[in-house]
Design an enzyme around this catalytic site. Structure first.
Site, short mmCIF file in Angstrom:
data_model
loop_
_atom_site.label_atom_id
_atom_site.label_comp_id
_atom_site.label_asym_id
_atom_site.label_seq_id
_atom_site.Cartn_x
_atom_site.Cartn_y
_atom_site.Cartn_z
N SER A 270 73.87 6.38 84.96
CA SER A 270 73.85 6.36 83.50
C SER A 270 74.76 7.46 82.95
O SER A 270 75.98 7.40 83.11
CB SER A 270 72.41 6.48 82.99
OG SER A 270 72.34 6.27 81.60
N HIS B 80 69.49 1.12 77.45
CA HIS B 80 70.05 0.15 78.40
C HIS B 80 69.40 -1.23 78.26
O HIS B 80 69.05 -1.87 79.25
CB HIS B 80 69.91 0.66 79.84
CG HIS B 80 70.67 1.92 80.09
ND1 HIS B 80 72.04 2.00 80.01
CD2 HIS B 80 70.24 3.18 80.41
CE1 HIS B 80 72.43 3.23 80.28
NE2 HIS B 80 71.36 3.97 80.51
#
Length: 525
Positions: free
Chosen positions: A93, A197
């Protein structure tokens, strides 16, 4: 003699690894970078990390810039202490920004600006939650969500084959927590303020994409695996891939598997962090994956002036792999055929030879190998096989040549005349000095060599989609290639590029047939 494997794989952690005291011992070593980060962010990042006096270290708006800075300092520190720069970079990430920084996509100041904007957008989101789930595959998890009418939730992080994270509305996350726990799965809420996300970050993605349009990104000098695709980043797609990451799943397990298919787990190293990513790699490594088939034969393309005998010593080291030379016209068993100096005609000729073998042997797996000029031609043969809908090789091994999008260093050699031509070839190490004692042989080889170097001079690269074929690049440590020359091969494959460096000059292969054979077979040298 030693073989250099490169710098291996670097892993950069993301949000969730923050802890008071992180970065201790690093801030004083890199005062200019720390000061620059403070100027961009408007606060003392070292004080935030070491003391967290206002309790902001768990606030996304502060967490992400802090982790980015500490990751960057940790990587620089590892290199300064003697660790080689990694050839392949992965970040979880937020950590992907550190991977891109290490690959040269942008400088440190730009990275801080990007992360500051990303964290501001993500920190402003509200109304969502995330839930870690252990004990179920993605497929099983999605089945359970569908069975319980929880399709409002997305699988946001695919961390390992049995550890995933859900993202979505708070009420649905709470309901999923009860249902999944009743199924015997381990569940734990993730400390975040929104459904990261997931589809619920779409507006943030659009705003971030607009922000990214104000930046230019440099070509990557290393391979970076993207969370959103589990494939290497492509030059020109950095902005779109980064924005897609905001509302797309972090495909960490798939990303790690893509690299593990090419490099062993012992080549991975975690930068900073608390060992979480290393533990994930170990779990992913134990998951069953289909084995890569071993080639039954390898089609070889000789270097300039070479023929069917050029790789005969290589064949002596191959185990249960047949060496099949692709012979160019005007030499070897095709001595009576006219020489060909047109690249397109030559690729068609070589591909035709492969096609005939494939008709005879069906779907048996094969590899392709070429050195120098042979590397470029081998690559073009692989492209032509794809264009004709024919089977692809299980791997392409190339040596002694830069990526095909980079003009060859020998593109003007065919224009050299007389003694200058032969002197240059002797400098390359490909022509024995005693050959010059025999005028008739010299006349023959000069025609062959000039035809081959004319191919290099006329070679033109055309941009196409990358091959779904793993590429291994091997060079000699005495060759004059730059990092950019070699990493250009990454543009031509959807798989992580693997590089090896052997002792020697342009014809280092003559001292390393056994190691090359291992690479063609799929083993480490």
């Amino acid at each position: 003699m030693p073989v250099t494997h490169g710098g291996g794989v670097a892993l950069f952690p993301g949000q969730g690894t923050q802890a008071k005291g992180m970065g201790a011992g690093l801030f004083d070593r890199y005062p200019e970078a720390v000061a620059l980060a403070g100027d961009v962010l408007g606060y003392d990042v070292a004080r935030l990390c070491l003391e967290d006096p206002d309790g902001r270290l768990d606030d996304t708006r502060y967490t992400q810039p802090a982790i980015f800075v500490v990751n960057a300092l940790s990587y620089w520190d590892s290199v300064d202490r003697g660790e080689p720069p990694a050839d392949v970079l992965l970040g979880h990430s937020l950590g992907e920004y550190n991977a891109l920084l290490a690959a040269g996509a942008f400088d440190f100041e730009t990275g801080v600006k990007l992360v500051a904007q990303r964290s501001a957008l993500m920190g402003a989101e509200r109304g969502g939650a995330m839930l870690a789930v252990v004990g179920a595959s993605v497929q099983r998890l999605e089945e359970l969500l569908a069975e319980n009418e929880l399709t409002t939730l997305d699988v946001a992080n695919r961390n390992t084959p049995s550890q995933n994270v859900l993202s979505g509305p708070v009420a649905d996350i709470d309901r999923a927590r009860e249902i999944l726990a009743a199924q015997g799965l381990r569940v734990a809420p993730v400390r975040v303020s929104a459904a990261f996300h997931s589809r619920y970050m779409r507006s943030a993605r659009e705003e971030f994409a607009a922000f990214l349009r104000g930046f230019r990104f440099a070509p990557l000098a290393r391979t970076v695996i993207a969370n959103a695709t589990a494939r290497p980043y492509r030059d020109g797609e950095v902005a779109s891939t980064l924005s897609a990451q905001l509302d797309g799943a972090v495909r960490w397990s798939d990303s790690v598997l893509a690299v593990l298919r090419r490099l062993p787990a012992e080549r991975f190293r975690e930068v900073g962090g608390n060992g979480l990513l290393t533990r994930m790699v170990r779990q992913i490594e134990t998951a069953p994956v289909p084995p890569v088939p071993k080639p039954r034969r390898v089609f070889t393309v000789a270097f300039a002036g070479g023929d069917e005998n050029s790789y005969r010593p290589l064949g002596e080291h191959l185990r249960d792999v047949e060496l099949v030379p692709l012979e160019r016209p005007g030499r070897g068993r095709r001595y009576s055929a006219p020489l060909v100096s047109d690249p397109e005609a030559l690729v068609a000729d070589l591909t035709g030879q492969v096609r005939e073998h494939l008709r005879e042997h069906g779907d048996e797996p094969f590899a392709v190998y070429g050195h120098s000029l042979g590397a470029r031609l081998a690559f073009r043969v692989c492209r032509q096989l794809r264009a004709e809908g024919l089977p692809a090789p299980v791997r392409l091994v190339v040596s002694g040549e830069c990526g095909p999008s980079v003009p060859s260093r020998e593109r003007d050699t065919w224009q050299l005349t007389g003694d200058a031509f032969w002197a240059h070839l002797e400098q390359l190490g490909g022509v024995p000095r005693q050959l010059r004692q025999y005028e008739d042989l010299m006349a023959h080889y000069e025609r062959v060599l000039r035809a081959d170097f004319t191919v290099l001079g006329r070679y033109r690269h055309h941009e196409e989609a990358p091959l779904d074929v793993p590429i291994t690049v091997v060079t000699g440590d005495g060759e004059p290639f730059t990092e950019a020359d070699l990493v250009a091969w990454q543009r031509e494959t959807t798989e992580p590029l693997v590089r090896y460096r052997f002792p020697g000059d342009h014809f280092f292969i003559r001292a390393h047939w056994a190691e090359l054979a291992h690479l063609i077979e799929g083993a480490n040298p």
